[in-house]
Write a protein that holds these residues in place. Structure first.
Motif, PDB file in Angstrom:
ATOM      1  N   ALA A 261      -9.678  -8.960  -5.194  1.00 33.72           N
ATOM      2  CA  ALA A 261      -9.273  -8.514  -3.823  1.00 33.72           C
ATOM      3  C   ALA A 261      -8.576  -9.782  -3.004  1.00 33.72           C
ATOM      4  O   ALA A 261      -7.883  -9.468  -2.229  1.00 33.72           O
ATOM      5  CB  ALA A 261     -10.793  -8.480  -3.253  1.00 33.72           C
TER       6      ALA A 261
ATOM      7  N   PRO B  67     -11.622  -4.656   3.987  1.00 26.42           N
ATOM      8  CA  PRO B  67     -12.040  -3.422   3.018  1.00 26.42           C
ATOM      9  C   PRO B  67     -11.954  -1.820   3.207  1.00 26.42           C
ATOM     10  O   PRO B  67     -12.460  -1.073   3.739  1.00 26.42           O
ATOM     11  CB  PRO B  67     -13.775  -3.310   3.249  1.00 26.42           C
TER      12      PRO B  67
ATOM     13  N   SER C  58      -8.978 -10.563   4.504  1.00 25.19           N
ATOM     14  CA  SER C  58      -9.043  -9.143   3.575  1.00 25.19           C
ATOM     15  C   SER C  58      -9.836  -8.449   4.253  1.00 25.19           C
ATOM     16  O   SER C  58     -11.005  -8.350   4.441  1.00 25.19           O
ATOM     17  CB  SER C  58      -9.513  -9.670   2.183  1.00 25.19           C
TER      18      SER C  58
ATOM     19  N   TYR D 204     -15.673  -7.563   3.736  1.00 25.23           N
ATOM     20  CA  TYR D 204     -14.513  -8.437   4.614  1.00 25.23           C
ATOM     21  C   TYR D 204     -14.456  -9.846   3.606  1.00 25.23           C
ATOM     22  O   TYR D 204     -15.617 -10.424   3.158  1.00 25.23           O
ATOM     23  CB  TYR D 204     -14.971  -8.723   5.783  1.00 25.23           C
TER      24      TYR D 204
ATOM     25  N   THR E  51      -4.570  -7.933   2.481  1.00 25.43           N
ATOM     26  CA  THR E  51      -4.847  -9.247   2.644  1.00 25.43           C
ATOM     27  C   THR E  51      -3.880  -9.587   3.620  1.00 25.43           C
ATOM     28  O   THR E  51      -2.728  -9.315   3.541  1.00 25.43           O
ATOM     29  CB  THR E  51      -4.923 -10.024   1.373  1.00 25.43           C
TER      30      THR E  51
ATOM     31  N   TYR F 173     -13.487   3.057  -2.852  1.00 26.54           N
ATOM     32  CA  TYR F 173     -14.650   2.434  -2.850  1.00 26.54           C
ATOM     33  C   TYR F 173     -15.723   3.456  -2.873  1.00 26.54           C
ATOM     34  O   TYR F 173     -15.804   4.608  -1.904  1.00 26.54           O
ATOM     35  CB  TYR F 173     -15.074   1.409  -1.974  1.00 26.54           C
TER      36      TYR F 173
ATOM     37  N   ASP G 278      -7.902  -3.465  -1.361  1.00 22.14           N
ATOM     38  CA  ASP G 278      -8.123  -4.102  -0.016  1.00 22.14           C
ATOM     39  C   ASP G 278      -6.759  -4.913   0.477  1.00 22.14           C
ATOM     40  O   ASP G 278      -6.137  -5.654  -0.476  1.00 22.14           O
ATOM     41  CB  ASP G 278      -9.320  -5.037  -0.115  1.00 22.14           C
TER      42      ASP G 278
ATOM     43  N   GLY H 177     -11.243  -1.055  -4.511  1.00 20.20           N
ATOM     44  CA  GLY H 177     -11.541  -1.807  -3.420  1.00 20.20           C
ATOM     45  C   GLY H 177     -13.172  -2.201  -3.423  1.00 20.20           C
ATOM     46  O   GLY H 177     -13.747  -2.057  -4.484  1.00 20.20           O
TER      47      GLY H 177
ATOM     48  N   GLY I 181      -9.846  -0.296   0.814  1.00 23.96           N
ATOM     49  CA  GLY I 181      -9.624   0.378  -0.527  1.00 23.96           C
ATOM     50  C   GLY I 181     -10.358   1.180  -1.128  1.00 23.96           C
ATOM     51  O   GLY I 181     -11.474   1.469  -0.435  1.00 23.96           O
TER      52      GLY I 181
ATOM     53  N   ASN J 136     -15.157  -2.818  -0.607  1.00 19.40           N
ATOM     54  CA  ASN J 136     -16.244  -2.722   0.457  1.00 19.40           C
ATOM     55  C   ASN J 136     -16.760  -3.949   1.437  1.00 19.40           C
ATOM     56  O   ASN J 136     -18.066  -3.939   1.817  1.00 19.40           O
ATOM     57  CB  ASN J 136     -17.521  -1.777   0.334  1.00 19.40           C
TER      58      ASN J 136
END
Length: 301
Positions: A30, A151, A149, A168, A125, A155, A123, A164, A153, A166
């Motif tokens: 991530a 969240p 980063s 930050y 960035t 999940y 996720d 992802g 993605g 979930n």
């Protein structure tokens, strides 16, 4: 993980290794802030960059407290990344920003093959880098970087493996680079990563709250310019921390990872091409990364 809803030693062992693997995978996938050799050198102001990356990773043997455990699980992952960046100045000093958007897939294999895989958006960035010291005449540079980063993605709280996460993530990084001989440069960096809580974490077929302690990373790399076009490099990475806590119970799975990567780079008029290969040297807790292959293309415009 419907097969393990009835208690058994085999099921508990599988769940344990899954949780430990997911902790080990999180920061690697991530918020990968590994620097390439010479990344501490600032680009000229006013340019934009696009970087395309493909990365393949395989992990197999599982370790707990430095001891290899029984099991034949394997995890394969493939990640594609699109990165857009731009350089500028802040108070007449170099600065750089980028947005990195990954897409990928994770595939549990062998004894984990009965679990669902996942593919999709990862996720995103963002980086803001600033050079309080940059001497282009002596080729000595000191850089600071701040990462975030988000969240966004893929999940699913009912799935053990997700692209992802979930959560930050934020990170701060400091890097220094200088020449140590003709055509030979050294770069070193330190960073710390903070991870937010995941209140929708699947553990033993129920939703729990996952927390992680701070993760600390150190890296050092050497790069040698064979010609103005071709360059070879090697880097060493050391990671500590990121112990997981589930519903307030510590999992005793803090990271203690040593690994390496080697690089070959070519700079042509159409762009810069990089090939990287590496693996773990030592893994205290989690799955051992057997190999990581990375292909990159960078274009400046």
């Amino acid at each position: 993980m419907r097969d393990c809803e009835k208690p058994s030693m085999k099921c508990y062992s599988l769940k344990f290794t899954l949780i430990s693997f997911l902790f080990a995978l999180q920061s690697y996938e991530a918020l990968a802030i590994d620097l390439q050799p010479n990344d501490a050198r600032p680009p000229p102001p006013g340019i934009s960059t696009i970087q395309l990356t493909y990365q393949h990773s395989e992990r197999s043997d599982f370790f707990k407290a430095g001891i290899k455990t029984d099991g034949s699980g394997q995890i394969s992952s493939d990640v594609y990344q699109w990165r857009l960046g731009h350089s500028f100045t802040i108070a007449n000093q170099p600065a750089y920003v980028y947005a990195n958007v990954p897409m990928g897939a994770v595939h549990p294999q062998k004894s984990l093959a009965g679990l669902s895989s996942d593919s999709g958006l990862g996720d995103t960035t963002f980086l803001l880098a600033y050079w309080p010291y940059a001497n282009r005449e002596t080729h000595r540079y000191f850089a600071l970087g701040a990462y975030l980063s988000l969240p966004i993605g893929s999940y699913d709280k009912n799935r053990y493996f997700n692209v992802g996460e979930n959560v930050y993530r934020t990170a701060l990084q400091a890097a220094y680079q200088q020449p140590i001989a003709d055509k030979l440069n050294v770069m070193a960096a330190l960073d710390v990563v903070w991870t937010g809580d995941n209140a929708e974490y699947l553990y033993q077929a129920r939703q729990t709250k996952l927390q992680q302690s701070a993760q600390y990373n150190a890296q050092v790399g050497l790069s040698y310019a064979l010609t103005p076009v071709y360059e070879v490099s090697a880097s060493y990475f050391y990671t500590l921390g990121a112990e997981g806590t589930i519903d307030g119970v510590k999992q005793d799975n803090a990271k203690d990872i040593q690994r390496y990567q080697v690089f070959a780079r070519a700079k042509y008029p159409i762009g810069r091409f990089t090939v990287q290969y590496g693996s773990d040297i030592k893994t205290e807790n989690g799955y051992f990364e057997d190999q990581r292959l990375t292909l990159r293309y960078l274009k400046v415009f």
